[in-house]
Motif scaffolding. Structure first.
Motif, short mmCIF file in Angstrom:
data_model
loop_
_atom_site.label_atom_id
_atom_site.label_comp_id
_atom_site.label_asym_id
_atom_site.label_seq_id
_atom_site.Cartn_x
_atom_site.Cartn_y
_atom_site.Cartn_z
N PRO A 317 -19.39 -44.07 33.39
CA PRO A 317 -19.67 -42.62 33.42
C PRO A 317 -18.89 -41.82 34.76
O PRO A 317 -19.36 -42.80 35.93
CB PRO A 317 -21.28 -42.38 33.38
N THR A 318 -18.76 -40.80 34.67
CA THR A 318 -18.05 -39.90 35.72
C THR A 318 -19.03 -39.23 36.66
O THR A 318 -19.75 -38.27 35.99
CB THR A 318 -16.92 -39.29 35.50
N LEU A 319 -19.24 -39.24 37.92
CA LEU A 319 -20.21 -38.53 38.59
C LEU A 319 -19.40 -37.66 39.77
O LEU A 319 -18.84 -38.44 40.66
CB LEU A 319 -21.38 -39.26 39.02
N VAL A 320 -19.31 -36.42 39.32
CA VAL A 320 -18.54 -35.73 40.49
C VAL A 320 -19.36 -34.57 41.21
O VAL A 320 -20.26 -33.97 40.78
CB VAL A 320 -17.76 -34.76 39.41
N LEU A 457 -22.63 -47.93 38.78
CA LEU A 457 -22.91 -47.53 37.44
C LEU A 457 -21.96 -46.22 37.34
O LEU A 457 -21.90 -45.93 36.02
CB LEU A 457 -24.37 -46.86 37.39
N TYR A 458 -21.26 -45.81 38.31
CA TYR A 458 -20.46 -44.70 38.08
C TYR A 458 -19.18 -44.88 38.66
O TYR A 458 -18.70 -45.64 39.71
CB TYR A 458 -21.22 -43.40 38.82
N ALA A 459 -18.13 -44.07 38.12
CA ALA A 459 -16.92 -43.64 38.88
C ALA A 459 -17.08 -42.52 39.65
O ALA A 459 -17.11 -41.37 38.91
CB ALA A 459 -15.80 -43.75 37.71
N LYS A 460 -17.33 -42.33 41.12
CA LYS A 460 -17.63 -41.36 41.72
C LYS A 460 -16.36 -40.55 42.05
O LYS A 460 -15.20 -41.15 42.75
CB LYS A 460 -18.34 -41.79 42.88
N VAL A 461 -16.48 -39.17 41.87
CA VAL A 461 -15.24 -38.32 42.43
C VAL A 461 -15.73 -37.43 43.12
O VAL A 461 -16.86 -36.66 42.99
CB VAL A 461 -14.42 -37.82 40.82
#
Length: 463
Positions: A317-320, A457-461
């Motif tokens: 999941p991507t967290l922006v 848990l995330y792909a942080k952007v």
């Protein structure tokens, strides 16, 4: 539509005996809605032993529309509707539903409860209890109706599962007085019911109704969101030689009374439990599992099913992290347009107002109560978290996952930090688990504490 082929132990539930009460508990993605539809189809089929008319009932209209989309064209003798529609139809059939304006609408209910609180407060010494947010009193009166509590003595005795901090007996006495005044104001205005005490009226009417029952079987989807009285009334609506099948997930409880199915009049010898996630990728499921283990998601350990991580791999999941909400909306709109070229995408926010604001300028299908057709072709759905209950999409985009929006300030004001976290955490869980393959969350400021803090848990952007 061709229903998915049952997997694993799903066929066992579909073909359970057509007599008695069955409970099926499963986490998000275990196929409960598919099993519910297949179960209804099986029980209605003329070739099935003890077959007959089936009522497939759930809470909201969007899910009714989706279930009707899933219903095979050849399936007969199945009625799919919300509990509210079932209740109104039954009361109308016995002459107990006014032809016009018989049910108090939310705005009127709030107004009369506010008046009742003020009226009762005048009979007490000044204190902070009557200064509580109106949402608190609305919720407490809903709980009383949903539990079928008929007297003050009973109210004092019934355990208040689902509230982080209980009320003292003196406070319950005040709430009961508020309830009586509210009902008087409602009656004086010509409203016989509200949406929360319909179930008690249906339950009581069935107790006096000696006619043969219209339905041989009832299948309840998302049963954790119906009140105990609603479920008791559905049990009473069934032919005694028929069956009731209850599908639920207590991790996803958003409308319910903080109760167990054990308090709902179901007579169960065995509970079927499903933990295998067939919807989400391993990465999305990993986030959901971490959410389910957070303290605010705790519930009755007998009813909670620990999810199992699926094998299907995907992207995290991507967290922006955005500089402001305007940037959040720009990103969500652009990503929604991109995802919608090849699949279904849902833009889900905590409130309808937020969802509509984000979706402004997009061509969307609204998950509204009057949604009358389900469209599985590529496109954008727009709605609040709760409107997506029981549904699934290729991608889910969730703006405003910061502390300013989650937990929602009104919920915190009404119930305090701990209970707000429990309520809002389940809503967040519902929304994140709607995604099959892609999940995008945005926030500005500080990310909500309702999401796990594990960076893995995330792909942080950061744009």
């Amino acid at each position: 539509m061709r229903l998915p082929t049952p997997k694993g132990r799903q066929p066992y539930v579909i073909f359970l005996p057509g007599q008695g009460h069955q409970v099926v508990l499963g986490t998000a993605g275990t196929g409960k809605t598919t099993m519910a539809m297949l179960r209804a189809e099986h029980l209605a089929a003329p070739t099935t032993a003890n077959s007959g008319r089936v009522l497939l009932v759930t809470y909201n209209n969007a899910l009714v529309t989706y279930l009707r989309y899933l219903q095979p064209a050849a399936a007969q003798n199945i009625t799919i509707e919300t509990y509210g529609r079932f209740a109104r139809g039954y009361l109308n059939s016995i002459g107990q539903m006014p032809s016009w304006n018989g049910i108090a609408q939310p705005a009127d209910r709030r107004m009369w409860v506010e008046q009742a609180v003020k009226e009762v407060a005048k009979t007490y010494q000044p204190g902070s209890f009557f200064s509580r947010d109106t949402g608190f009193f609305l919720d407490e009166l809903e709980w009383i109706s949903g539990m079928g509590v008929a007297s003050l003595d009973e109210y004092k005795e019934v355990p208040r599962v689902g509230r982080e901090r209980g009320l003292a007996n003196a406070q319950k006495e005040a709430v009961w007085k508020i309830l009586m005044v509210y009902r008087r104001l409602r009656t004086d205005a010509g409203r016989r019911y509200d949406w929360y005490d319909l179930a008690s009226s249906v339950h009581a009417a069935f107790a006096q109704d000696k006619r043969p029952r219209h339905y041989r079987h009832v299948v309840i989807d998302e049963g954790q969101d119906l009140s105990p009285e609603a479920i008791r009334s559905l049990v009473a609506a069934v032919d005694p030689q028929g069956s009731v099948t209850f599908f639920g997930d207590y991790h996803q409880m958003i409308y319910g009374q903080g109760m167990s199915w054990r308090s709902c009049g179901l007579k169960i010898q065995r509970v079927e439990r499903f933990a295998d996630n067939y919807r989400n990728t391993a990465e999305i499921a990993r986030l959901a599992i971490a959410m389910s283990r957070m303290p605010h998601m705790a519930g009755d350990p007998q009813d909670l099913v620990e999810p199992r991580e699926p094998a299907a791999a995907g992207t995290r999941p991507t967290l922006v992290e955005c500089r402001d909400e305007a940037q959040e909306m720009d990103i969500i709109r652009a990503q929604a347009t991109d995802f919608a070229r090849n699949g279904t995408v849902a833009v889900l926010a905590r409130t309808w107002a937020d969802a509509r604001q984000v979706c402004e300028g997009l061509r969307v299908r609204n998950l509204q109560p009057d949604l009358n057709r389900w469209d599985a072709t590529p496109g954008i759905y727009c709605g609040a978290y709760h409107s997506a209950k029981g549904l699934e999409f290729d991608a889910v985009l969730m703006p405003f996952c910061g502390v300013a929006h989650m937990p929602h300030p009104d919920t915190v004001t009404a119930f305090g930090d701990d209970e707000a976290a429990a309520r809002e955490g389940r809503l967040l869980y519902v929304s994140t688990t709607r995604a099959r393959t892609d999940l995008l969350l945005t926030y500005s400021g500080t990310v909500t504490p309702l999401l796990p803090s594990d960076d893995a848990l995330y792909a942080k952007v950061t744009p």
